[in-house]
Design a protein around this motif. Structure first.
Motif, short mmCIF file in Angstrom:
data_model
loop_
_atom_site.label_atom_id
_atom_site.label_comp_id
_atom_site.label_asym_id
_atom_site.label_seq_id
_atom_site.Cartn_x
_atom_site.Cartn_y
_atom_site.Cartn_z
N VAL A 38 0.84 -1.21 0.00
CA VAL A 38 0.00 0.00 0.00
C VAL A 38 0.87 1.25 0.00
O VAL A 38 0.91 2.00 -0.97
CB VAL A 38 -1.00 0.05 1.18
N GLY A 39 1.53 1.51 1.12
CA GLY A 39 2.46 2.63 1.20
C GLY A 39 1.87 3.97 1.53
O GLY A 39 2.60 4.95 1.74
N TYR A 40 0.55 4.07 1.61
CA TYR A 40 -0.08 5.38 1.76
C TYR A 40 0.20 6.04 3.12
O TYR A 40 0.13 7.26 3.25
CB TYR A 40 -1.60 5.27 1.57
N GLU B 182 1.34 9.61 -6.36
CA GLU B 182 2.18 10.48 -5.55
C GLU B 182 3.39 9.74 -4.97
O GLU B 182 4.44 10.34 -4.71
CB GLU B 182 1.36 11.09 -4.41
N LEU B 183 3.24 8.44 -4.76
CA LEU B 183 4.30 7.67 -4.11
C LEU B 183 5.34 7.10 -5.07
O LEU B 183 6.48 6.85 -4.69
CB LEU B 183 3.67 6.50 -3.34
N ILE B 184 4.95 6.86 -6.31
CA ILE B 184 5.83 6.15 -7.25
C ILE B 184 7.22 6.77 -7.38
O ILE B 184 8.22 6.04 -7.46
CB ILE B 184 5.13 6.03 -8.62
N PRO B 185 7.38 8.10 -7.38
CA PRO B 185 8.73 8.67 -7.52
C PRO B 185 9.73 8.20 -6.46
O PRO B 185 10.94 8.26 -6.69
CB PRO B 185 8.48 10.17 -7.43
N TYR B 186 9.25 7.72 -5.32
CA TYR B 186 10.15 7.30 -4.24
C TYR B 186 10.70 5.88 -4.42
O TYR B 186 11.60 5.48 -3.69
CB TYR B 186 9.43 7.38 -2.89
N PHE B 187 10.15 5.12 -5.36
CA PHE B 187 10.49 3.70 -5.48
C PHE B 187 11.09 3.38 -6.84
O PHE B 187 10.70 3.94 -7.86
CB PHE B 187 9.25 2.85 -5.26
#
Length: 324
Positions: free
Chosen positions: A59-61, A94-99
């Motif tokens: 998830v990661g949210y 929003e999270l994808i750039p971190y991974f």
């Protein structure tokens, strides 16, 4: 490898899934440290001592961005497994750039991410079932039909149609169902009006002749998917039902045939009326139900467990590291 598993901090089914992910990594000889999703001074020390090669979260949210930035500085490979796609696609983007590695349970989300983030390693990877939980039981069928899950409008509509057009017994499981069924119809329906453990769900599956598995509505009001990406994938419950040896009816999804053989391992319907027609047919044909169930059971255990999914992740990481 040294692996850090970031807790999603979600309740319900997630503690079971995360424990299984951890267990499968350990079975394959890797070390695993599970951490909370918020960076603290104490957590910095834990991370330093664990010296991670890989970091993964589901998830990661709820994951602290400061934590992700700190983990990135360690040189570890960061992976996220989006298990709520495409219904919370806005938050996933929003999270994808971190991974570096992005796994998603939905084919439509996968296709979208591949275009939007061509530099990322994106993979369509459904969740797998947990055979230690979802398994056949030697019990007699107590119900004709069952439906486990939140009462999304599409599911409520299907149940109402079934109640109006058939006389079959039905059990529904999940918070909110009591409000979704009229008092008169409640006399005909067994309602477990709460979130229930996987073990109880397994028991209900095993006591039901036909398991209805209508998927989440793409246009549900609580979704966070402003781009309107329509789901193209079957849900994880398909694999769980199959692992229980259950016979299920599911709506058609573009990737259904990728996971199960149509007209051999699984039966799909096109609309509520078609579903009712299939209910009538298969309720009268136990032999055919059993054949489908047995075939789907074999497929689930041979290729759709969490162990298989973890192997896919590790193979992917190994392949990409060789390319680099």
């Amino acid at each position: 490898m040294n692996i850090i598993l970031i807790s999603s901090s979600y309740k319900g089914i997630y503690p079971y899934i995360e424990q299984t992910v951890e267990d499968e990594f350990l079975k394959l000889g890797h070390s695993v440290v599970k951490i909370n999703p918020t960076l603290t001074k104490e957590l910095r020390e834990v991370i330093k001592q664990s010296n991670p090669d890989v970091v993964i979260t589901l998830v990661g949210y709820k994951t602290d961005k400061q934590l992700l930035n700190y983990l990135k500085k360690t040189g570890a490979v960061l992976c996220v497994w989006f298990t709520e796609d495409p219904f919370y696609l806005d938050r996933s983007i929003e999270l994808i750039p971190y991974f570096q590695h992005v796994f998603t349970i939905d084919l439509a989300a996968f296709e979208f991410y591949k275009v939007l983030f061509p530099e990322k390693d994106i993979l369509h990877l459904p969740l797998g079932t947990i055979p230690s939980i979802y398994q056949p039981e030697e019990v007699k069928a107590k119900y004709d039909l069952c439906l486990a899950g939140f009462p999304y409008p599409g599911r409520v509509e299907l149940v109402q149609r079934i109640l109006a057009e058939t006389r079959y017994s039905l059990i529904v499981v999940g918070p909110g169902w009591r409000k979704s069924i009229t008092e008169n119809d409640q006399k005909r329906v067994t309602i477990i009006n709460r979130w229930s453990s996987p073990h109880l769900i397994r028991n209900v599956f095993n006591q039901s002749k036909i398991i209805l598995n209508p998927h989440r509505d793409d246009n549900f009001v609580a979704n966070q998917n402003n781009l309107g990406i329509t789901s193209k994938s079957i849900n994880n419950r398909c694999f769980d039902i199959a692992a229980c040896g259950g016979f299920q009816l599911i709506p058609h999804k573009p990737d259904t045939g990728v996971h199960f053989a149509l007209e051999k391992e699984i039966v799909v319907y096109s609309c509520p009326q078609h579903c009712i027609e299939l209910i009538y047919f298969f309720m009268k044909n136990e032999v055919e139900r059993t054949q489908y169930s047995q075939n789907a059971y074999k497929k689930a255990l041979s290729g759709h467990t969490m162990f298989h999914r973890i192997q896919v992740i590790l193979n992917r990481l190994f392949e990409k590291s060789k390319e680099e």
